[in-house]
Scaffold this motif. Structure first.
Motif, short mmCIF file in Angstrom:
data_model
loop_
_atom_site.label_atom_id
_atom_site.label_comp_id
_atom_site.label_asym_id
_atom_site.label_seq_id
_atom_site.Cartn_x
_atom_site.Cartn_y
_atom_site.Cartn_z
N GLN A 1 -33.81 15.47 -0.77
CA GLN A 1 -35.10 16.08 -1.09
C GLN A 1 -35.66 15.47 -2.38
OE1 GLN A 1 -36.74 17.95 0.90
NE2 GLN A 1 -37.49 19.83 0.01
N PRO A 2 -36.38 14.35 -2.26
CA PRO A 2 -36.90 13.65 -3.45
C PRO A 2 -38.27 14.18 -3.90
CG PRO A 2 -37.31 12.34 -1.51
CD PRO A 2 -36.63 13.59 -1.03
N SER A 3 -38.32 15.43 -4.29
CA SER A 3 -39.58 16.08 -4.65
C SER A 3 -40.26 15.37 -5.82
CB SER A 3 -39.33 17.54 -5.04
OG SER A 3 -38.72 18.25 -3.99
N LEU A 4 -41.59 15.39 -5.80
CA LEU A 4 -42.36 14.85 -6.92
C LEU A 4 -42.42 15.86 -8.05
CD1 LEU A 4 -45.36 13.14 -5.08
CD2 LEU A 4 -42.99 12.40 -5.33
N ALA B 1 -31.57 13.93 -4.95
CA ALA B 1 -32.85 14.52 -5.31
C ALA B 1 -33.43 13.76 -6.50
CB ALA B 1 -32.68 16.00 -5.62
N THR B 2 -34.41 14.36 -7.16
CA THR B 2 -35.12 13.69 -8.24
C THR B 2 -34.97 14.42 -9.57
OG1 THR B 2 -37.07 14.83 -7.35
CG2 THR B 2 -36.86 12.48 -6.88
N THR B 3 -35.27 13.70 -10.63
CA THR B 3 -35.10 14.22 -11.99
C THR B 3 -36.35 14.96 -12.46
OG1 THR B 3 -35.89 12.09 -12.83
CG2 THR B 3 -33.51 12.38 -12.67
N VAL B 4 -36.81 15.91 -11.65
CA VAL B 4 -38.04 16.62 -11.99
C VAL B 4 -37.79 18.12 -12.03
CG1 VAL B 4 -39.50 14.82 -10.96
CG2 VAL B 4 -38.82 16.81 -9.59
N GLY B 5 -38.62 18.81 -12.81
CA GLY B 5 -38.60 20.27 -12.82
C GLY B 5 -37.23 20.86 -13.09
N GLY B 6 -36.88 21.87 -12.29
CA GLY B 6 -35.62 22.56 -12.48
C GLY B 6 -34.46 21.97 -11.70
N ILE B 7 -34.69 20.87 -10.98
CA ILE B 7 -33.63 20.30 -10.14
C ILE B 7 -32.40 19.90 -10.95
CG2 ILE B 7 -33.03 18.43 -8.55
CD1 ILE B 7 -35.91 18.43 -7.58
N PRO B 8 -32.53 19.24 -12.13
CA PRO B 8 -31.33 18.87 -12.89
C PRO B 8 -30.52 20.07 -13.38
CG PRO B 8 -33.21 17.54 -13.57
CD PRO B 8 -33.75 18.64 -12.71
N PRO C 1 -38.63 10.07 -9.38
CA PRO C 1 -39.47 10.30 -8.18
C PRO C 1 -40.19 9.03 -7.75
CG PRO C 1 -40.48 11.27 -10.14
CD PRO C 1 -39.11 10.84 -10.54
N GLN C 2 -40.50 8.99 -6.46
CA GLN C 2 -41.25 7.89 -5.85
C GLN C 2 -40.52 6.55 -5.99
OE1 GLN C 2 -45.15 8.78 -7.85
NE2 GLN C 2 -45.88 9.06 -5.74
#
Length: 298
Positions: A199-202, A222-229, A243-244
């Motif tokens: 899930q590679p969310s922007l 996944a990506t290093t954005v928002g609360g994911i980390p 992301p991207q």
């Protein structure tokens, strides 16, 4: 007016709302009745945190705010301009008993009618913010090494979303390897059946899907954005990339698919983290304690 009458009749001590319009009315009614009003702000799109007069008006009358991640708490204070003394953070949680841990992956694949191949699973609405375009691009690269790899994407979207993804699938000639499932009601079964979750969310405020993957002992990319980390520990419970970056996604997917042992280790670590930090009953207890404290100290 209906909410005002109910709150007055039931002698409500605290009103809890979510996001914009409902928070405006909850705060206004709380002000009129002199009761506590709290809003949980969990938007993924960053435009909702810009310090515009409209965004600030939505939350003007509230007595307190809840964030679903430290990242969103920082945005609420540093960007939206809410008082740090009034903002608290409580992560969301997941019911740890919502799946049977005795179910074998092969049995679940049989139940879902899935082929014997490498399965990557994504779950989220089809809007661009969820990064499905990058997942599809990454899959086209992964197939150079793993020809049997398939990407299943669950979630619904607008007609434009469907058209955008179908055109990309055709352009990359992965029609037989990318399957758009539409809306599903058995996400945890798909989590149990797949090899890894992607899930590679922007942008992402938190992401319950990552808890679902961890509960099912699946490594996540996944990506290093928002609360994911705050959920995924890079190199421990999965991998995080910018992301991207479909090339980077593909590299991590290949790394995982190349080692059953690594996938199992990361899946076990993800499961342990969910059990330690994100059990629903414990998060509900924290929420109740927070609410009780506010009522008792008003």
């Amino acid at each position: 007016m209906k909410l005002l009458k109910i709150s007055k009749m039931k002698k409500i001590d605290l009103i809890h709302s979510h996001c914009e319009a409902s928070s405006f009315y909850a705060g206004l009614i709380g002000k009129i009745l002199r009761v506590i009003s709290i809003s949980t702000i969990h938007r993924s799109e960053l435009r909702y945190f810009k310090p515009t007069w409209k965004n600030r008006l939505f939350y003007y009358f509230l007595t307190g705010y809840l964030a679903v991640s430290d990242d969103r708490k920082n945005l609420m204070i540093g960007t939206l301009g809410l008082s740090s003394e009034k903002v608290s953070m409580i992560h969301w949680g997941i019911d740890s008993d919502s799946i049977s841990h005795n179910t074998e992956q092969g049995d679940m694949r049989t139940k879902l009618g899935l082929p014997d191949c490498r399965i990557i699973f994504s779950l989220g609405h089809l809007g661009s913010i969820k990064g499905h375009d990058d997942s599809i691009k990454a899959l086209s690269i992964v197939k150079r090494k793993f020809r049997d790899a398939k990407l299943y994407i669950a979630g619904d979207g607008s007609e434009a979303d469907h058209e955008r993804l179908h055109l990309l699938i055709e352009e990359l000639k992965v029609q037989n390897s990318v399957i758009l499932l539409g809306q599903i009601t058995n996400a945890l079964e798909w989590m149990q059946a797949c090899d890894l979750f992607l899930q590679p969310s922007l942008e992402e405020a938190f992401g319950l899907v990552f808890l679902e993957a961890g509960l099912c002992k699946k490594p996540t990319i996944a990506t290093t954005v928002g609360g994911i980390p705050e959920i995924i520990d890079d190199g421990v419970t999965g991998y995080l990339v910018s992301p991207q970056k479909p090339d980077a996604l593909a590299e991590k997917i290949i790394t995982l698919l190349s080692s059953e042992e690594r996938m199992q280790q990361m899946g076990d670590a993800a499961h342990a983290k969910v059990k330690q930090h994100f059990v629903l009953s414990k998060q509900i207890d924290k929420l109740e304690q927070h609410f009780n404290s506010l009522v008792q100290n008003r």
